[in-house]
Design an enzyme around this catalytic site. Structure first.
Site, mmCIF file in Angstrom:
data_model
loop_
_atom_site.group_PDB
_atom_site.id
_atom_site.type_symbol
_atom_site.label_atom_id
_atom_site.label_comp_id
_atom_site.label_asym_id
_atom_site.label_seq_id
_atom_site.Cartn_x
_atom_site.Cartn_y
_atom_site.Cartn_z
ATOM 1 N N HIS A 186 32.298 38.652 31.862
ATOM 2 C CA HIS A 186 33.595 39.183 32.277
ATOM 3 C C HIS A 186 33.539 39.470 33.773
ATOM 4 O O HIS A 186 32.846 40.388 34.213
ATOM 5 C CB HIS A 186 33.906 40.461 31.494
ATOM 6 C CG HIS A 186 35.249 41.051 31.792
ATOM 7 N ND1 HIS A 186 35.723 42.173 31.138
ATOM 8 C CD2 HIS A 186 36.233 40.699 32.667
ATOM 9 C CE1 HIS A 186 36.932 42.464 31.588
ATOM 10 N NE2 HIS A 186 37.247 41.587 32.537
ATOM 11 N N GLU B 191 35.614 35.582 30.891
ATOM 12 C CA GLU B 191 36.663 36.567 30.650
ATOM 13 C C GLU B 191 37.213 37.046 31.985
ATOM 14 O O GLU B 191 36.444 37.423 32.878
ATOM 15 C CB GLU B 191 36.109 37.764 29.870
ATOM 16 C CG GLU B 191 35.633 37.413 28.474
ATOM 17 C CD GLU B 191 35.099 38.614 27.722
ATOM 18 O OE1 GLU B 191 34.985 38.524 26.486
ATOM 19 O OE2 GLU B 191 34.787 39.644 28.366
ATOM 20 N N HIS C 198 34.052 42.633 19.972
ATOM 21 C CA HIS C 198 34.126 43.951 20.597
ATOM 22 C C HIS C 198 33.564 45.010 19.655
ATOM 23 O O HIS C 198 34.080 45.235 18.568
ATOM 24 C CB HIS C 198 35.534 44.347 21.030
ATOM 25 C CG HIS C 198 35.518 45.412 22.100
ATOM 26 N ND1 HIS C 198 35.239 45.126 23.422
ATOM 27 C CD2 HIS C 198 35.702 46.742 22.047
ATOM 28 C CE1 HIS C 198 35.275 46.238 24.136
ATOM 29 N NE2 HIS C 198 35.546 47.239 23.319
#
Length: 238
Positions: free
Chosen positions: A45, A72, A189
């Site tokens: 990310h 991400e 997640h």
């Protein structure tokens, strides 16, 4: 063996490195260890505040990885330009708040729908697949379909924090709806060995993204052993 793919998020290897502003642990070396122990793709990310992964990390990973890179990003013009230059296999669009410790929930696709139309079209024009990180919500999936997203990633954080049948049912129904809409369904997640084993059993989920837990396990058992064990956990759900 399970057909569930395992994406390993290595953001917090960069967190550890950046704590002392040094060049170790080497993010490329860790990524290679992950792949050698079962990671099917690597996820990072690139946040706007660059709190862990840096631009150079992304370019180096793209040039060295033998498996797909899943990048991400927030849906901003800056990140779009970087993604086009890097050309990862897939871009996953996530919501982002500077003050959050980690991504707190899924995209509200409807609130930025018009903006996402051209954003996604641009990524597709460079042969970059697009994933939308969303809550397990039917309306969000329908919007993803209208945007021609290749995949959605269902946010499993609420289930991981409160493992009720109600939260699991939302994920099951969302994954089934993805199947009917012909959208590839991923999930991630907050997953650990136990919750990943449960989510891996959900029909039509084809990939799991797991990061923080695996990096924490690596402190005790090593990154290779931790990833290998996770791969076995999700494989045993067949």
């Amino acid at each position: 063996m399970s057909s569930i793919a395992l994406g390993v998020n290595i953001d917090h290897i960069a967190t550890l490195r950046n704590a002392r502003n040094v060049d170790y642990p080497c993010i490329i070396e860790v990524a290679n260890i992950a792949v050698n122990n079962g990671a099917d793709f690597i996820t990072v990310h690139l946040r706007e505040d660059r709190r862990h992964i840096m631009d150079d990390d992304v370019f180096r990973l793209k040039s060295s990885l033998k498996v797909p890179l899943n990048l991400e990003i927030a849906a901003t013009d800056e990140m779009l330009s970087i993604a086009i230059e890097v050309k990862p296999k897939c871009v996953c669009l996530v919501p982002e708040k500077r003050q959050e410790l980690t991504t707190e929930g899924g995209l509200d696709v409807g609130s930025i729908f018009s903006y996402l139309v051209s954003f996604i079209e641009k990524l597709h024009s460079y042969d970059i697949d697009v994933t939308l990180f969303i809550e397990p919500d039917i309306s969000q999936i329908d919007l993803a379909k209208k945007l021609h997203a290749n995949n959605v990633e269902l946010h499993t954080g609420k289930y991981c924090n409160n493992a009720t049948q109600n939260e699991l049912s939302k994920i099951i129904k969302a994954a089934e709806h993805c199947h009917h809409q012909n959208i590839t369904c991923h999930a991630g997640h907050g997953l650990n060995y136990q919750s990943a084993a449960t989510i891996a059993k959900v029909p039509y989920i084809s990939a799991l993204n797991i990061g923080h837990f695996l990096i924490c396990e690596a402190v005790l058992h090593g990154i290779g052993k931790s990833i290998y064990k996770m791969k076995q956990v999700i494989a045993s759900t067949d």
